[in-house]
Design an enzyme around this catalytic site. Sequence first.
Site, mmCIF file in Angstrom:
data_model
loop_
_atom_site.group_PDB
_atom_site.id
_atom_site.type_symbol
_atom_site.label_atom_id
_atom_site.label_comp_id
_atom_site.label_asym_id
_atom_site.label_seq_id
_atom_site.Cartn_x
_atom_site.Cartn_y
_atom_site.Cartn_z
ATOM 1 N N GLU A 1 -5.657 -0.136 -7.385
ATOM 2 C CA GLU A 1 -4.344 0.791 -7.762
ATOM 3 C C GLU A 1 -3.276 -0.086 -8.570
ATOM 4 O O GLU A 1 -2.610 -1.007 -8.140
ATOM 5 C CB GLU A 1 -3.803 1.439 -6.622
ATOM 6 C CG GLU A 1 -4.431 2.528 -5.928
ATOM 7 C CD GLU A 1 -3.995 3.315 -4.911
ATOM 8 O OE1 GLU A 1 -4.065 4.497 -4.865
ATOM 9 O OE2 GLU A 1 -3.129 2.736 -4.099
ATOM 10 N N HIS B 1 -2.576 -3.173 -6.236
ATOM 11 C CA HIS B 1 -2.957 -2.806 -4.802
ATOM 12 C C HIS B 1 -4.505 -3.065 -4.613
ATOM 13 O O HIS B 1 -4.816 -1.871 -4.867
ATOM 14 C CB HIS B 1 -2.450 -1.644 -4.084
ATOM 15 C CG HIS B 1 -2.855 -1.056 -2.825
ATOM 16 N ND1 HIS B 1 -3.197 0.268 -2.570
ATOM 17 C CD2 HIS B 1 -2.942 -1.824 -1.771
ATOM 18 C CE1 HIS B 1 -3.563 0.289 -1.322
ATOM 19 N NE2 HIS B 1 -3.399 -1.114 -0.824
ATOM 20 N N ASN C 1 -3.555 6.116 -0.216
ATOM 21 C CA ASN C 1 -2.841 6.516 1.200
ATOM 22 C C ASN C 1 -2.226 8.014 1.230
ATOM 23 O O ASN C 1 -1.921 8.369 2.477
ATOM 24 C CB ASN C 1 -2.077 5.460 1.537
ATOM 25 C CG ASN C 1 -2.696 4.076 1.849
ATOM 26 O OD1 ASN C 1 -3.899 4.159 2.202
ATOM 27 N ND2 ASN C 1 -1.981 3.017 1.889
ATOM 28 N N SER D 1 0.648 -1.143 -0.070
ATOM 29 C CA SER D 1 0.149 0.061 -0.022
ATOM 30 C C SER D 1 0.901 1.316 0.026
ATOM 31 O O SER D 1 0.558 2.314 -0.069
ATOM 32 C CB SER D 1 -0.864 0.103 1.133
ATOM 33 O OG SER D 1 -0.180 -0.026 2.460
#
Length: 303
Positions: A171, A159, A209, A138
């Site tokens: 992702e 991801h 993130n 991540s």
Amino acid sequence: MLPHRPGMARDAPWSVPSGAMTTRVGIIGSGIMGSGIAEVASRAGYEVILRSRKQESADATLAKMDSNLKRAVDKGRLSEEDHAAILGRVTATADLSAVADCDLVIESVVEDLATKSALFTELDQVCGPDTILATNTSTLAVTELAVATGRPDKVCGIHFFNPATAMKLVEIVTPMTASDETIEAAVAFATKCGKDPVKVADRAGFIVNHLLFPYLNNAVRMLENGTASREHIDQAMMGGCNFPMGPLALLDLVGLDTSVAILDALYDEFGDHHYRVVPLLRRMVTAGYLGRKSGQGFYDYSR
């Protein structure tokens, strides 16, 4: 800037390439994310090799997947035939060489660069020369993992988000070393799994993130400063921003130790003070308050 791939518009939406031929997928790691990705891939029709370090944990993960599928059958969301077919496509093993013939291998082990790099070096030795190696990291730099192999052109990030069975976003992380064919195969895999892939450059935190964790970190800072109670902080963001979950409850779901690791990686890369871990969050991890997985975080899950 994300390196531009010849023949692909920079901001064009993803399309599924006709030449992608992934049929057999290896998943390394039988934790929450690994087991979730395995179920998603099997539901999409892929043959899945789920590898854990111990056969007991691999078998336990397969048993839990069986239980999850049975609940879907009980609720009328899945037929008995589909239940049997999905489970029948998954092989649980402790033998890393079992993924040797996979077209795609996705690792989902502990979020530690040294551990992942060593695993990628080992997978490079085990897997056939055409196997694509992907990471579910991540936050960590995918390029660092690519150069740990002799096939950097066949390494990328795929991801998934927790829970993988429910979250639509994936992702696709594109290190500068990856070939067009590798990225196209990753896109085709995610799309066949019923997910919505988005492309992102290989920078710490990627899209989600990078934007999410300053918000979560500042929520802890607000709690530490006594601005409001944990319940009212979460209630305010749910009621005021229409978020499905408050920031402190979300941290408990992600795992406080995982969250600290993500924030540390973001701070190391960007040096932005918003990524510096709030002392309260680090103290909670030291005390073993890791969130839902430990039974105690910002909230008590032991009852």
